[in-house]
Design a protein around this motif. Structure first.
Motif, mmCIF file in Angstrom:
data_model
loop_
_atom_site.group_PDB
_atom_site.id
_atom_site.type_symbol
_atom_site.label_atom_id
_atom_site.label_comp_id
_atom_site.label_asym_id
_atom_site.label_seq_id
_atom_site.Cartn_x
_atom_site.Cartn_y
_atom_site.Cartn_z
ATOM 1 N N GLY A 28 1.367 -6.176 1.282
ATOM 2 C CA GLY A 28 2.354 -5.540 2.139
ATOM 3 C C GLY A 28 2.985 -4.292 1.567
ATOM 4 N N ALA A 82 -0.523 -2.003 2.674
ATOM 5 C CA ALA A 82 -0.432 -2.384 4.086
ATOM 6 C C ALA A 82 -1.236 -1.442 4.975
ATOM 7 C CB ALA A 82 1.029 -2.390 4.521
ATOM 8 N N LYS A 94 -6.005 -2.228 6.683
ATOM 9 C CA LYS A 94 -5.914 -3.373 7.595
ATOM 10 C C LYS A 94 -7.084 -4.338 7.471
ATOM 11 C CE LYS A 94 -2.226 -1.531 9.456
ATOM 12 N NZ LYS A 94 -0.877 -2.072 9.149
ATOM 13 N N ARG A 153 -0.548 -12.467 1.721
ATOM 14 C CA ARG A 153 0.713 -11.811 1.428
ATOM 15 C C ARG A 153 1.736 -12.867 1.027
ATOM 16 N NH1 ARG A 153 2.097 -7.294 5.934
ATOM 17 N NH2 ARG A 153 4.026 -7.391 4.720
#
Length: 333
Positions: A71, A83, A86, A92
């Protein structure tokens, strides 16, 4: 008396001794010339410098733990914790509990580590409970009679002083690569941002752990440029980790070609010559090295390894194989 400049074109001049080898005025082309020397000549020079400044049999073992994973708002092209990437599959996790971290630190100490490093996937340190917990982790690691190192992203002067007051040994904040190539790897913060954080850490009296990564598409000149920044800091970073890119599916560098082990040896040897009193840490990518390649890295001047099953989020060499390696390169019955 000004320090003597090493002649990199021949082997006629002796290795500088401990009195005149540390410099802070390296030219980039001078470092690049060192890197491009015939490999055995380069390693010969580096090993001589290593013995002048270090105990060649002292290889520090360090533990490394991701205390907050994934993240991260930075877009570092190599990092699975961003982050922005993708397609990366990564769990996380929020900040670990203090007791859980200290349990891992104690386990690392029992496995032979004298240093424990903790990394949080943050862009920058923010005051509050999470930072207070990190300070408690630092105090706990130091209470175990271990060196403590953290990497938390950018930090300001006050935060650096609070880390120092908690007993932190060193702050890790890598440059990643040379300043010209850096925008090809990271766009969410600048090279100067990194240098400012290092300045804050140094002003607070913390040791610096600062190195970079090879295998991200950079040139030899870029590698020399990164080493020039480190070598011209005064004092040098006490710790210089040299990482090899571990490509992770879903990151922009997932298809980067592998780094030849001898390129790593060159990088370590050059780092040893220009930062002679620093620990040069054989870091990410070690899992893919043969015992012989690792031994060559130690010959070139590396004197620290991370042990444990993982380095933050990528695989690391196994403890049993590390124990076997240390036996192989140590004194024989």
């Amino acid at each position: 008396m000004p320090p003597r400049i090493m002649n990199v074109s021949t082997l006629e001049r002796p290795i500088p001794d401990a009195g005149d080898a540390i410099r802070h005025d390296w030219a980039r082309d001078e470092i690049e010339d060192l890197y491009r020397l015939p490999l055995l000549d380069l390693v010969w020079r580096a090993h001589g410098v290593h013995r002048a400044f270090q105990d060649p049999h002292d290889i520090q073992h360090a533990g490394l733990l991701s205390i907050k994973t994934g993240g991260c708002p930075e877009d570092c092209a190599y990092c699975p914790q961003s982050a922005h990437h993708k397609e990366v599959r990564i769990d996380r996790d929020g900040l670990m509990a203090v007791d859980a971290v200290l349990e891992m630190a104690e386990r690392a100490k029992n496995d032979g580590a004298s240093r424990f490093c903790m990394g949080a996937a943050w862009r920058q340190v923010r005051d509050g409970q999470a930072f207070d917990d990190v300070l408690a982790m630092v105090r706990g690691v130091r209470a175990l009679d271990m060196e403590a190192c953290v990497t938390l992203g950018m930090l300001d002067e006050n935060q650096a002083h609070r880390l120092a007051e908690a007993g932190l040994t060193a702050y890790n904040h890598n440059l990643d690569t040379g300043p010209e190539y850096y925008p090809s790897i990271v766009t969410t913060r600048t090279y100067q941002d990194r240098l400012e954080t290092l300045k804050h850490a140094r002003a607070a009296g913390l040791e610096l752990c600062c190195g970079g990564i090879i295998g991200m598409g950079e040139s030899i000149a870029d590698r020399a440029a990164m080493l020039q920044v480190l070598a011209n800091m005064n004092p040098h970073p006490e710790s210089v980790p040299i990482n090899v890119l571990v490509p992770v599916d879903g990151t922009p560098l997932e298809n980067a070609p592998p780094v030849h082990p001898l390129d790593l040896v060159r990088m370590i040897a050059t780092a040893r010559i220009v930062t002679p009193a620093s620990r040069v840490r054989l870091s990410a990518g070690r899992r893919d090295l043969s015992p012989e390649a690792q031994a060559f890295c130690f010959m070139a001047g590396a004197n620290s390894i991370f042990h444990g099953d993982s380095l933050l989020t990528t695989a690391n060499a196994q403890r049993d194989s590390d124990a076997a390696l240390m036996c192989m390169i140590g004194p024989q019955d």
